[in-house]
Design an enzyme around this catalytic site. Structure first.
Site, PDB file in Angstrom:
ATOM      1  N   CYS A 120       0.689  -1.034  -0.076  1.00 44.69           N
ATOM      2  CA  CYS A 120      -0.095  -0.092  -0.019  1.00 44.69           C
ATOM      3  C   CYS A 120       0.740   1.041   0.614  1.00 44.69           C
ATOM      4  O   CYS A 120       1.570   1.386  -0.766  1.00 44.69           O
ATOM      5  CB  CYS A 120      -1.312  -0.147   0.865  1.00 44.69           C
ATOM      6  N   HIS A 228      -4.166  -5.362   0.619  1.00 42.14           N
ATOM      7  CA  HIS A 228      -3.675  -5.547   2.204  1.00 42.14           C
ATOM      8  C   HIS A 228      -2.848  -7.208   1.941  1.00 42.14           C
ATOM      9  O   HIS A 228      -3.820  -7.390   2.860  1.00 42.14           O
ATOM     10  CB  HIS A 228      -4.372  -5.271   2.878  1.00 42.14           C
ATOM     11  N   GLU A 230      -0.864  -8.121   4.212  1.00 41.26           N
ATOM     12  CA  GLU A 230      -0.693  -8.951   5.152  1.00 41.26           C
ATOM     13  C   GLU A 230      -1.582  -9.375   6.317  1.00 41.26           C
ATOM     14  O   GLU A 230      -1.943 -10.052   7.318  1.00 41.26           O
ATOM     15  CB  GLU A 230      -0.229  -7.461   5.933  1.00 41.26           C
TER      16      GLU A 230
END
Length: 260
Positions: A120, A228, A230
């Site tokens: 990001c 994202h 993660e």
């Protein structure tokens, strides 16, 4: 050639730069758990959290310790003056200390051949560091969708799948994902406008916005994505592949540097 011997159980060290966050009148440097956990559990690397509030005097020493660099997302935007624009989102938080640390960090990591993973804001930093610029309001640009989350939704909904991205056919990233198109989450108001020098796209959203980049001519491993991965990474097969690939690249770098 045999792999050079390393100290038992020595894992690669990966720099993670922190960001500013004011709390109750105090200035904090922070890193969200969700970024750290997959680096440890899936990449099998040791995170070294780096403050960005103290300038770049020790940057080279940090790079001496590193087998890779991991640039996380954040709630702040990059200072637009760093890519030649006026600020169109004055209501949004900025973190100029992080900007002024991360941009030379990226250049230093590239000079050393360190693997880089960006998420990001991290992807946007890489682009700016290499001379590219940013759409400050993707949602106001003709032809582009609104890629922002609804902040009133529960966090699980904010980070839920939002849209498909199309991977560049024949690219190593498409081979890694094993698909031509995958579903991703979407929590950003800004995005890449013009690519920086040496960068190439690896994926686009359905509206054409660049969603992933690499730098095949100037880096042995650079991967940056706008979504994202993660978030609950262990539950997402594509996230697992991303973090495993980064960890493998850091171990390769570690093996090379151990020879010298």
């Amino acid at each position: 050639m045999p792999t050079p011997s390393l100290p038992p159980n020595r894992k690669p060290v990966v720099l993670m730069t922190m960001g500013a966050q004011p709390r109750n009148g105090h200035a904090y440097q922070v890193m969200t758990h969700k970024y750290i956990t997959p680096l440890v559990e899936l990449s099998h690397c040791v995170p070294l959290l780096v403050p960005t509030c103290c300038g770049t005097a020790d940057l080279e020493q940090y790079l001496d310790l590193a087998d890779g660099v991991y640039l996380s997302g954040a709630g702040s935007n990059i200072d637009p003056t760093l890519y030649g624009q006026e600020n169109l989102t004055p209501e949004k938080q900025q973190d100029r200390d992080r900007d002024l640390f991360d941009l030379p960090l990226i250049k230093g990591a590239l000079e050393r051949g360190l693997p880089i993973l960006g998420i990001c804001r991290g992807m946007q930093e890489i682009n700016v560091a290499l001379g590219g610029d940013i759409h400050q309001k993707v949602y106001s640009e003709p032809g582009y969708d609104d890629h922002r989350e609804d902040s009133d939704d529960p966090v699980d909904e904010q980070y839920g799948e939002s849209h498909q991205i199309n991977l560049v056919s024949g690219s190593w990233f498409a081979d890694l994902m094993g698909e031509e198109s995958i579903a991703v989450n979407s929590l950003h108001g800004q995005g890449i406008k013009t690519l920086g020098s040496g960068l190439e796209p690896l994926a686009h959203a359905e509206d054409g916005l660049i969603e992933a980049i690499h730098a095949p001519v100037i880096s042995p491993f650079l991967l940056a994505v706008q979504w994202h991965p993660e978030w609950k990474a262990r539950e997402n097969p594509y996230s697992i592949k991303i973090f495993e690939a980064f960890g493998d690249a850091c171990r390769k770098r570690q093996a090379v540097t151990s020879k010298t």
